[in-house]
Design a protein around this motif. Structure first.
Motif, PDB file in Angstrom:
ATOM      1  N   ASP A 308      59.975 -13.608  -2.913  1.00  0.00           N
ATOM      2  CA  ASP A 308      59.217 -14.456  -2.002  1.00  0.00           C
ATOM      3  C   ASP A 308      59.660 -15.909  -2.192  1.00  0.00           C
ATOM      4  OD1 ASP A 308      56.927 -16.355  -1.397  1.00  0.00           O
ATOM      5  OD2 ASP A 308      56.109 -14.497  -0.579  1.00  0.00           O
ATOM      6  N   GLN A 309      60.196 -16.511  -1.136  1.00  0.00           N
ATOM      7  CA  GLN A 309      60.759 -17.856  -1.255  1.00  0.00           C
ATOM      8  C   GLN A 309      59.704 -18.905  -1.588  1.00  0.00           C
ATOM      9  OE1 GLN A 309      64.152 -18.726  -1.065  1.00  0.00           O
ATOM     10  NE2 GLN A 309      64.299 -16.514  -1.287  1.00  0.00           N
ATOM     11  N   ASP A 310      58.525 -18.802  -0.971  1.00  0.00           N
ATOM     12  CA  ASP A 310      57.465 -19.766  -1.272  1.00  0.00           C
ATOM     13  C   ASP A 310      57.005 -19.637  -2.717  1.00  0.00           C
ATOM     14  OD1 ASP A 310      57.476 -21.001   1.127  1.00  0.00           O
ATOM     15  OD2 ASP A 310      55.591 -20.178   1.863  1.00  0.00           O
ATOM     16  N   ALA A 311      56.863 -18.397  -3.182  1.00  0.00           N
ATOM     17  CA  ALA A 311      56.424 -18.181  -4.560  1.00  0.00           C
ATOM     18  C   ALA A 311      57.457 -18.735  -5.534  1.00  0.00           C
ATOM     19  CB  ALA A 311      56.190 -16.694  -4.804  1.00  0.00           C
ATOM     20  N   MET A 312      58.736 -18.535  -5.220  1.00  0.00           N
ATOM     21  CA  MET A 312      59.778 -19.047  -6.098  1.00  0.00           C
ATOM     22  C   MET A 312      59.794 -20.574  -6.077  1.00  0.00           C
ATOM     23  SD  MET A 312      63.790 -17.945  -6.430  1.00  0.00           S
ATOM     24  CE  MET A 312      64.309 -18.574  -4.841  1.00  0.00           C
ATOM     25  N   ALA A 313      59.588 -21.172  -4.907  1.00  0.00           N
ATOM     26  CA  ALA A 313      59.537 -22.634  -4.825  1.00  0.00           C
ATOM     27  C   ALA A 313      58.380 -23.177  -5.661  1.00  0.00           C
ATOM     28  CB  ALA A 313      59.395 -23.063  -3.370  1.00  0.00           C
ATOM     29  N   ARG A 314      57.217 -22.530  -5.573  1.00  0.00           N
ATOM     30  CA  ARG A 314      56.064 -22.980  -6.380  1.00  0.00           C
ATOM     31  C   ARG A 314      56.366 -22.847  -7.871  1.00  0.00           C
ATOM     32  NH1 ARG A 314      53.223 -20.048  -2.430  1.00  0.00           N
ATOM     33  NH2 ARG A 314      52.858 -18.320  -3.887  1.00  0.00           N
ATOM     34  N   ALA A 315      57.076 -21.784  -8.250  1.00  0.00           N
ATOM     35  CA  ALA A 315      57.406 -21.590  -9.662  1.00  0.00           C
ATOM     36  C   ALA A 315      58.326 -22.706 -10.161  1.00  0.00           C
ATOM     37  CB  ALA A 315      58.061 -20.230  -9.855  1.00  0.00           C
ATOM     38  N   TYR A 316      59.381 -23.008  -9.407  1.00  0.00           N
ATOM     39  CA  TYR A 316      60.299 -24.071  -9.819  1.00  0.00           C
ATOM     40  C   TYR A 316      59.586 -25.418  -9.874  1.00  0.00           C
ATOM     41  CZ  TYR A 316      64.735 -21.529  -9.896  1.00  0.00           C
ATOM     42  OH  TYR A 316      65.768 -20.693 -10.242  1.00  0.00           O
ATOM     43  N   GLU A 317      58.789 -25.704  -8.864  1.00  0.00           N
ATOM     44  CA  GLU A 317      58.089 -26.984  -8.828  1.00  0.00           C
ATOM     45  C   GLU A 317      57.083 -27.105  -9.961  1.00  0.00           C
ATOM     46  OE1 GLU A 317      58.548 -27.189  -3.951  1.00  0.00           O
ATOM     47  OE2 GLU A 317      56.561 -26.929  -4.860  1.00  0.00           O
ATOM     48  N   GLY A 318      56.346 -26.019 -10.219  1.00  0.00           N
ATOM     49  CA  GLY A 318      55.386 -26.032 -11.323  1.00  0.00           C
ATOM     50  C   GLY A 318      56.062 -26.164 -12.670  1.00  0.00           C
ATOM     51  N   ALA A 319      57.231 -25.539 -12.820  1.00  0.00           N
ATOM     52  CA  ALA A 319      57.973 -25.640 -14.079  1.00  0.00           C
ATOM     53  C   ALA A 319      58.435 -27.073 -14.317  1.00  0.00           C
ATOM     54  CB  ALA A 319      59.164 -24.694 -14.036  1.00  0.00           C
ATOM     55  N   TRP A 320      58.953 -27.718 -13.267  1.00  0.00           N
ATOM     56  CA  TRP A 320      59.372 -29.116 -13.412  1.00  0.00           C
ATOM     57  C   TRP A 320      58.191 -29.995 -13.825  1.00  0.00           C
ATOM     58  CZ3 TRP A 320      58.227 -32.971  -9.341  1.00  0.00           C
ATOM     59  CH2 TRP A 320      58.608 -34.257  -9.738  1.00  0.00           C
ATOM     60  N   LEU A 321      57.052 -29.811 -13.164  1.00  0.00           N
ATOM     61  CA  LEU A 321      55.889 -30.646 -13.465  1.00  0.00           C
ATOM     62  C   LEU A 321      55.360 -30.372 -14.864  1.00  0.00           C
ATOM     63  CD1 LEU A 321      54.203 -30.514  -9.964  1.00  0.00           C
ATOM     64  CD2 LEU A 321      55.192 -32.522 -11.082  1.00  0.00           C
ATOM     65  N   ALA A 322      55.524 -29.155 -15.376  1.00  0.00           N
ATOM     66  CA  ALA A 322      55.117 -28.873 -16.755  1.00  0.00           C
ATOM     67  C   ALA A 322      55.995 -29.644 -17.737  1.00  0.00           C
ATOM     68  CB  ALA A 322      55.201 -27.373 -17.028  1.00  0.00           C
ATOM     69  N   CYS A 323      57.305 -29.627 -17.513  1.00  0.00           N
ATOM     70  CA  CYS A 323      58.215 -30.360 -18.405  1.00  0.00           C
ATOM     71  C   CYS A 323      58.027 -31.871 -18.257  1.00  0.00           C
ATOM     72  CB  CYS A 323      59.659 -29.956 -18.128  1.00  0.00           C
ATOM     73  SG  CYS A 323      60.037 -28.270 -18.686  1.00  0.00           S
ATOM     74  N   ARG A 324      57.759 -32.299 -17.047  1.00  0.00           N
ATOM     75  CA  ARG A 324      57.494 -33.720 -16.809  1.00  0.00           C
ATOM     76  C   ARG A 324      56.252 -34.156 -17.586  1.00  0.00           C
ATOM     77  NH1 ARG A 324      54.327 -36.422 -12.859  1.00  0.00           N
ATOM     78  NH2 ARG A 324      55.178 -38.432 -12.139  1.00  0.00           N
ATOM     79  N   LEU A 325      55.228 -33.333 -17.577  1.00  0.00           N
ATOM     80  CA  LEU A 325      54.010 -33.630 -18.321  1.00  0.00           C
ATOM     81  C   LEU A 325      54.287 -33.703 -19.819  1.00  0.00           C
ATOM     82  CD1 LEU A 325      50.876 -33.766 -18.742  1.00  0.00           C
ATOM     83  CD2 LEU A 325      50.935 -31.252 -18.792  1.00  0.00           C
ATOM     84  N   ILE A 326      55.022 -32.720 -20.352  1.00  0.00           N
ATOM     85  CA  ILE A 326      55.315 -32.696 -21.787  1.00  0.00           C
ATOM     86  C   ILE A 326      56.070 -33.957 -22.199  1.00  0.00           C
ATOM     87  CG2 ILE A 326      56.635 -31.499 -23.582  1.00  0.00           C
ATOM     88  CD1 ILE A 326      56.003 -28.878 -21.999  1.00  0.00           C
ATOM     89  N   ALA A 327      57.085 -34.343 -21.406  1.00  0.00           N
ATOM     90  CA  ALA A 327      57.849 -35.541 -21.729  1.00  0.00           C
ATOM     91  C   ALA A 327      56.974 -36.793 -21.667  1.00  0.00           C
ATOM     92  CB  ALA A 327      59.035 -35.673 -20.782  1.00  0.00           C
ATOM     93  N   ALA A 328      56.072 -36.855 -20.678  1.00  0.00           N
ATOM     94  CA  ALA A 328      55.224 -38.039 -20.528  1.00  0.00           C
ATOM     95  C   ALA A 328      54.177 -38.131 -21.634  1.00  0.00           C
ATOM     96  CB  ALA A 328      54.537 -38.007 -19.159  1.00  0.00           C
ATOM     97  N   ARG A 329      53.605 -36.997 -22.035  1.00  0.00           N
ATOM     98  CA  ARG A 329      52.511 -37.022 -23.008  1.00  0.00           C
ATOM     99  C   ARG A 329      53.003 -36.961 -24.447  1.00  0.00           C
ATOM    100  NH1 ARG A 329      47.029 -33.690 -22.044  1.00  0.00           N
ATOM    101  NH2 ARG A 329      47.170 -35.087 -20.255  1.00  0.00           N
TER     102      ARG A 329
END
Length: 375
Positions: A308-329
């Motif tokens: 599912d393309q939408d599901a995969m897009a949400r997964a990639y976007e959520g993964a980036w935001l998780a790493c972004r959060l870890i780096a920021a915090r």
């Protein structure tokens, strides 16, 4: 042996011999070893001159290890494992299963007349046409059916991607990248041994082994159709993302969660010009605004190609935001440390040692960041 057993042996031995003969057993062909040796010599001679389609490619160590030979009259086929290196790029020989066809001429000499992928093995780039090579300062771009300008532009982008990946990943790696550019999406899929639909809409993927050791044949493989649809900025993001996978390969294992692997690669790609979260994560932002907040960090299956393309897009976007959060915090170094540990330790252990936190706490912090950044 008693007389009764001796009598049984005398009676049964002729019958057993008859059964063996009926099964087609025959005396071995005394010429087989000589033919086998001649075929192997012919394959070695063939290996001395790589295909003309690779004339511009920096090769070394080009050789075939013959594993079996089958002869039918004046024709023979040899199953072999091709070994080669791209000089200055591969740390160890790359491998490819091949099947060679040979014919015997009037003088009795065997010669290779065809060389192609073995059954079940994907083709190599040169099987698809003449390979053009463009060398960058930190890259080698190999293409089939592409214009010189396209290959030069890719080399320039790859040259920019290498230092960007190194800035995000301070661990040791080769500091160079090989990019393959087939002529079409179908040709790309053939190289990777997957259906074309698995890569439709994607700009590029990375191949290579995992397991904590150096991968001799990491390649960034471009989907020429998907890549052409991207903006200039989008193309650079794709190249940096895939180059980061090459850089982190020695630390990436089957233990590494996909959300961390893919999220880290996107984090590296976005570091130079960080976009607004809602701009870089439009699919997930839309879901969050509709009240569909993810209950957990993305599972590995969510990143599978061809789903599912939408599901995969949400997964990639959520993964980036998780790493972004870890780096920021917790800091960039803590994110790198987490990546290193997650490749060899269970994730709860890696989170505790790198961030002094646990998965439920990280998940709650990530969900709160999604609400704040995307809603």
């Amino acid at each position: 042996m008693d007389p009764v057993r001796r009598a049984l042996v005398r009676l049964l031995l002729p019958a057993l011999c008859a059964l063996v003969a009926a099964a087609g057993c025959a005396a071995p062909d005394p010429s087989a070893p000589a033919v086998d040796a001649q075929v192997r010599r012919a394959v070695a001679d063939w290996a001395a001159a790589p295909p003309a389609r690779l004339a511009g490619v920096p090769l070394e160590g080009w050789s075939y290890e013959v594993t079996s030979v089958r002869r039918e009259g004046d024709r023979a086929s040899a199953q072999a494992e091709l070994r080669y290196r791209l000089a200055g790029y591969d740390t160890a020989p790359a491998g490819s299963g091949r099947e060679l066809t040979l014919t015997r001429d009037g003088a009795g000499a065997w010669r290779v007349t065809a060389d192609g992928p073995a059954q079940g093995a994907p083709p190599q780039l040169w099987d698809q046409g003449e390979v053009a090579a463009v060398r960058g300062a930190r890259s080698l771009v190999l293409g089939v059916g592409q214009s010189p300008q396209t290959l030069s532009d890719l080399a320039a982008g790859a040259d920019r991607a290498v230092p960007a990946a190194s800035a995000a990943w301070p661990g040791p790696w080769a500091g160079r990248v090989v990019v393959l550019v087939p002529a079409t999406l179908d040709a790309m899929a053939a190289l990777l041994g997957r259906p074309a639909d698995a890569y439709r809409g994607m700009g590029a993927v990375t191949t290579g082994a995992t397991g904590g050791g150096p991968a001799p044949a990491d390649r960034v493989v471009v989907n020429p159709e998907g890549y052409a649809e991207l903006s200039s900025a989008g193309r650079q993001i794709v190249l940096t993302h895939e180059t980061t996978h090459v850089a982190t390969r020695t630390a990436t294992t089957a233990r590494t969660p996909q959300w961390l692997s893919e999220g880290f690669a996107d984090w590296a790609a976005y570091r130079d010009g960080p976009p607004a979260p809602a701009e870089a994560a439009p699919t997930l932002a839309r879901a969050v605004r509709l009240g569909d907040l993810p209950a957990a960090l993305p599972e590995d299956a969510a990143f599978a190609f061809g789903g599912d393309q939408d599901a995969m897009a949400r997964a990639y976007e959520g993964a980036w935001l998780a790493c972004r959060l870890i780096a920021a915090r917790w800091g960039d170094a803590a994110l790198v440390r987490l990546y290193e540990l997650a490749g060899r330790e269970p994730l709860p252990t890696a989170l505790d040692q790198a961030l002094s936190t646990d998965l439920p706490t990280l998940t709650k912090a990530w969900q709160q960041a999604l609400r704040e950044d995307l809603a």
